[in-house]
Design a protein around this motif. Sequence first.
Motif, mmCIF file in Angstrom:
data_model
loop_
_atom_site.group_PDB
_atom_site.id
_atom_site.type_symbol
_atom_site.label_atom_id
_atom_site.label_comp_id
_atom_site.label_asym_id
_atom_site.label_seq_id
_atom_site.Cartn_x
_atom_site.Cartn_y
_atom_site.Cartn_z
ATOM 1 N N CYS A 58 -21.817 -43.274 -18.224
ATOM 2 C CA CYS A 58 -21.616 -42.831 -19.605
ATOM 3 C C CYS A 58 -20.155 -42.816 -20.015
ATOM 4 O O CYS A 58 -19.850 -42.876 -21.201
ATOM 5 C CB CYS A 58 -22.213 -41.437 -19.797
ATOM 6 S SG CYS A 58 -24.006 -41.434 -19.635
ATOM 7 N N THR A 59 -19.243 -42.676 -19.049
ATOM 8 C CA THR A 59 -17.825 -42.562 -19.386
ATOM 9 C C THR A 59 -17.001 -43.430 -18.445
ATOM 10 O O THR A 59 -17.433 -43.772 -17.331
ATOM 11 C CB THR A 59 -17.332 -41.107 -19.249
ATOM 12 O OG1 THR A 59 -17.346 -40.733 -17.858
ATOM 13 C CG2 THR A 59 -18.203 -40.139 -20.024
ATOM 14 N N GLU B 298 -16.581 -41.685 -15.150
ATOM 15 C CA GLU B 298 -17.686 -41.929 -14.225
ATOM 16 C C GLU B 298 -17.627 -43.333 -13.641
ATOM 17 O O GLU B 298 -17.984 -43.548 -12.479
ATOM 18 C CB GLU B 298 -19.031 -41.741 -14.936
ATOM 19 C CG GLU B 298 -19.409 -40.310 -15.203
ATOM 20 C CD GLU B 298 -20.861 -40.184 -15.670
ATOM 21 O OE1 GLU B 298 -21.467 -39.118 -15.427
ATOM 22 O OE2 GLU B 298 -21.380 -41.131 -16.292
ATOM 23 N N PRO C 41 -26.287 -38.672 -24.701
ATOM 24 C CA PRO C 41 -25.464 -38.207 -23.566
ATOM 25 C C PRO C 41 -24.496 -37.085 -23.942
ATOM 26 O O PRO C 41 -23.378 -37.324 -24.367
ATOM 27 C CB PRO C 41 -24.693 -39.472 -23.142
ATOM 28 C CG PRO C 41 -25.440 -40.619 -23.760
ATOM 29 C CD PRO C 41 -26.025 -40.072 -25.030
ATOM 30 N N GLU D 238 -20.792 -34.862 -14.745
ATOM 31 C CA GLU D 238 -19.441 -34.508 -15.186
ATOM 32 C C GLU D 238 -19.299 -32.999 -15.362
ATOM 33 O O GLU D 238 -18.230 -32.437 -15.091
ATOM 34 C CB GLU D 238 -19.119 -35.190 -16.513
ATOM 35 C CG GLU D 238 -18.804 -36.666 -16.401
ATOM 36 C CD GLU D 238 -18.243 -37.227 -17.703
ATOM 37 O OE1 GLU D 238 -17.484 -38.202 -17.637
ATOM 38 O OE2 GLU D 238 -18.579 -36.692 -18.789
ATOM 39 N N CYS E 90 -20.169 -35.568 -20.949
ATOM 40 C CA CYS E 90 -21.256 -36.464 -21.361
ATOM 41 C C CYS E 90 -22.475 -36.350 -20.461
ATOM 42 O O CYS E 90 -23.581 -36.691 -20.889
ATOM 43 C CB CYS E 90 -20.764 -37.904 -21.386
ATOM 44 S SG CYS E 90 -19.529 -38.175 -22.666
ATOM 45 N N THR E 91 -22.291 -35.934 -19.206
ATOM 46 C CA THR E 91 -23.404 -35.895 -18.261
ATOM 47 C C THR E 91 -23.363 -34.603 -17.461
ATOM 48 O O THR E 91 -22.315 -33.967 -17.325
ATOM 49 C CB THR E 91 -23.323 -37.076 -17.265
ATOM 50 O OG1 THR E 91 -22.211 -36.887 -16.391
ATOM 51 C CG2 THR E 91 -23.201 -38.409 -17.990
ATOM 52 N N ASN F 221 -12.170 -35.335 -22.600
ATOM 53 C CA ASN F 221 -13.242 -36.264 -22.261
ATOM 54 C C ASN F 221 -13.480 -37.085 -23.523
ATOM 55 O O ASN F 221 -13.936 -36.555 -24.537
ATOM 56 C CB ASN F 221 -14.486 -35.449 -21.861
ATOM 57 C CG ASN F 221 -15.621 -36.317 -21.369
ATOM 58 O OD1 ASN F 221 -15.982 -37.287 -22.016
ATOM 59 N ND2 ASN F 221 -16.195 -35.953 -20.238
ATOM 60 N N PHE G 216 -15.563 -39.153 -24.847
ATOM 61 C CA PHE G 216 -16.826 -39.078 -25.593
ATOM 62 C C PHE G 216 -17.402 -37.655 -25.620
ATOM 63 O O PHE G 216 -18.360 -37.385 -26.353
ATOM 64 C CB PHE G 216 -17.884 -39.986 -24.959
ATOM 65 C CG PHE G 216 -17.510 -41.441 -24.860
ATOM 66 C CD1 PHE G 216 -16.963 -42.114 -25.935
ATOM 67 C CD2 PHE G 216 -17.737 -42.144 -23.684
ATOM 68 C CE1 PHE G 216 -16.637 -43.465 -25.839
ATOM 69 C CE2 PHE G 216 -17.428 -43.491 -23.579
ATOM 70 C CZ PHE G 216 -16.874 -44.153 -24.661
ATOM 71 N N THR H 251 -21.039 -37.956 -9.300
ATOM 72 C CA THR H 251 -19.621 -38.254 -9.078
ATOM 73 C C THR H 251 -19.325 -38.051 -7.594
ATOM 74 O O THR H 251 -20.115 -37.445 -6.863
ATOM 75 C CB THR H 251 -18.698 -37.333 -9.901
ATOM 76 O OG1 THR H 251 -18.818 -35.992 -9.400
ATOM 77 C CG2 THR H 251 -19.049 -37.366 -11.384
ATOM 78 N N ILE I 268 -21.056 -44.986 -23.466
ATOM 79 C CA ILE I 268 -21.515 -45.918 -22.446
ATOM 80 C C ILE I 268 -20.295 -46.542 -21.779
ATOM 81 O O ILE I 268 -19.282 -46.797 -22.427
ATOM 82 C CB ILE I 268 -22.471 -46.997 -23.004
ATOM 83 C CG1 ILE I 268 -22.932 -47.933 -21.881
ATOM 84 C CG2 ILE I 268 -21.867 -47.762 -24.168
ATOM 85 C CD1 ILE I 268 -24.105 -48.827 -22.218
ATOM 86 N N GLY J 114 -15.235 -49.051 -20.420
ATOM 87 C CA GLY J 114 -15.532 -47.773 -21.063
ATOM 88 C C GLY J 114 -15.242 -47.798 -22.548
ATOM 89 O O GLY J 114 -15.864 -48.564 -23.284
#
Lengths: 432, 432
Positions: free
Chosen positions: A122-123, A126, B285, B126, B122-123, B307, B309, B155, A286, A277
Amino acid sequence: MPGPTSYFDPAAVDALTPRTADLVRRRAAALGSAYRLFYREPLELVRGEGARVWDREGVEYLDVYNNVPSVGHAHPRVVAAIAEQAAHLNTHTRYLDEATIVYAEDLLGTFPGHLANVMFTCTGSEANDLALRIAKAATGNEGVIVTHNAYHGVTAKVAAISPSLGGMDSLAPWVRTIDAPAPGVDLGAAVVVAIASLAEAGIRPAALIVDTIFASDGVFPDAVGLPAAVAAIHAAGGIFLADEVQPGFGRLGRSGEHASLWGFGRHGLEPDLVTLGKPMGNGHPIAGVVARRDLVDAFAARGRYFNTFGGNPVSIAAAQATLDVVRDQRLPEHAARVGSALLAALRELDDPRVGAVRGAGLFLGVDLVDGDGRPDEVLALDVVNALRGRHILLAASGPDNHTLKIRPPLVFDEADATRLVTELAEVLKERA
Amino acid sequence: MPGPTSYFDPAAVDALTPRTADLVRRRAAALGSAYRLFYREPLELVRGEGARVWDREGVEYLDVYNNVPSVGHAHPRVVAAIAEQAAHLNTHTRYLDEATIVYAEDLLGTFPGHLANVMFTCTGSEANDLALRIAKAATGNEGVIVTHNAYHGVTAKVAAISPSLGGMDSLAPWVRTIDAPAPGVDLGAAVVVAIASLAEAGIRPAALIVDTIFASDGVFPDAVGLPAAVAAIHAAGGIFLADEVQPGFGRLGRSGEHASLWGFGRHGLEPDLVTLGKPMGNGHPIAGVVARRDLVDAFAARGRYFNTFGGNPVSIAAAQATLDVVRDQRLPEHAARVGSALLAALRELDDPRVGAVRGAGLFLGVDLVDGDGRPDEVLALDVVNALRGRHILLAASGPDNHTLKIRPPLVFDEADATRLVTELAEVLKERA
């Protein structure tokens, strides 16, 4: 704390308009002290289109900063793709989804053939985190080499290889840093030294990882020593990871000579791993890792990978629409043309405080310096805030916070570039 | 490799229909070997609504598995919120955005008052990664205690505390595991032992982290020893992190006694850190960390957090709409009612192969056992695939892969529950 100079100082809240002060206070109360806001006077944005955004009062700003909405703010094709897929279904990669496969094939078609697999996250954080897990699984090694002011993300693992975040008491024992490729720096020799230093500590290198535009180091598009650096990491059993989170998807421009969406293509390199990213979904979360198949196999031998939201059908729809627009609107060619004109115009600025001007496509850095040619962070901060007053948005960056970072949405055009240069000249003149 | 038993075996691709086989092969070629697909016959889904999904041929399935689209697949309010905000603007947290502040305040209002800050990622991976960074900054310690078959994300840092992922040669030196709270397990005593074991290695504990429904350990809603475990970690200078990525946002049901959207509320606990994820944006997300302000301050003293997003306006719009629907449709109360009836009906199944049935709200686990009462992974795998053949989607999980994991979208109703129990009984009868 190192980092961009352009943040709001929370102690100055009383000087703001009542509404802005109220929002700033409520935000600090709820989100806490680790968050930052841009500018001496924070900006409340409510709408965007192309390379323009509008604040709550309807004031229009030229966006010279945001590289995430790469095909333009609120691009209708991307918005429609998200809305349509969200209305149908949003699941995950443990069901079959044809569009995900089509996008993966399409995306991989823009890479050299040895990069055969893509994995979705997602990032960018990540993506880099996963890439380091893959590099470790494939090489059996731990060591990582990055540039002095590198930024690769915010997970625990990648924050440890991101000195630009600040707040590090010391580097992790498995990390070594090298100079960014400023003129005179021998990247290949630097990597050899870093590998030797790791070896002295009994550590073998897993990866050399570089942002191929060296954004947080101050923007260095011409990394002449990079092939030697890659050869050195390969010779020591490590892999080369190209971090394309910022430069990727055509921002660095494309001409006959550099027929690639990717920064590593400009340098004539063939990385083992690539991370993607920010602009991948034009703002939708995404990101991903593109990799040699044997590296993914080595990782998979130790465990599966599943990212709940990574590569979900809505994210894929956003990414496919974004990639389609990049190609259909020929944005890499556009970025090459506009960026080249902008670079030339910035270099013609007749002001001794404008130092080196570097860039490729629509990723440019402008050093501001004092009378002795030294980095002038105070001036850079003033210029950033003065431009905000003139409704132009950018930021300062680099290890000395004196580099204006210019990386607008790729639809930024010649007239926008002229306006930026004109206003920058005016702002400097006011401070002469 | 441990993990859900319900994956497709790539060696069986020739037995599939030509279209499915083609998609499976192309997918494997592009996405590589670390990905998995559900079921002996993978499923190509194209549409969803409520607790139902449809495949490409228009066949309808009852979704008893997907906890992410918590308010129902493609909920029109969430879809509209995403589409509308995406059409206006999608930026990031370095500009002011009123809706982000309003959502943060709204969300924090569902937590005890000492949990005053929320940070957006986002997740869930994370979120847990950031929570561990905060715990380390605040305590100065490194040690982490988790359950034996814990899953907290992918992660590098949180994969190291997720034994259920498999592929670990050994636990990291700073990790200790404890038994999940099956009957007879003394969680408090287990944490004391884990702390002592860390101390023998010269390591002090930063955090005890538990999924408050213990999903990957096999679903244990009644963790009677949890308060003692929390007291033990506090006494040793560590913090208690409640991982609400799976149980959170009302899935465990709400009655007068447990007036909380959160699993820790069921256990009468006040965590120091809480992590959120999966259902937060109904598939969009977004995830986050809710924390004591002093812990965030300790983290912020070492560095900022951004972050790209995380907490963007579109994600916030999705999250606000989702939270609104959870409340407006009284889904926690609905989950309590339907889940309670489902739990009773499952317990009434007259079959010796149905072992323990556990659950809270719409998160249930059903152990399948052999004639000697031992975990029967083969039976569980057969049942999962047989139910898929009857158009009911679920999976098996737990350390022995013999626990049917039931966690449908929260709009799953009494008729759906009856259908599930009836079909499960039939499938078991076929295998008698």
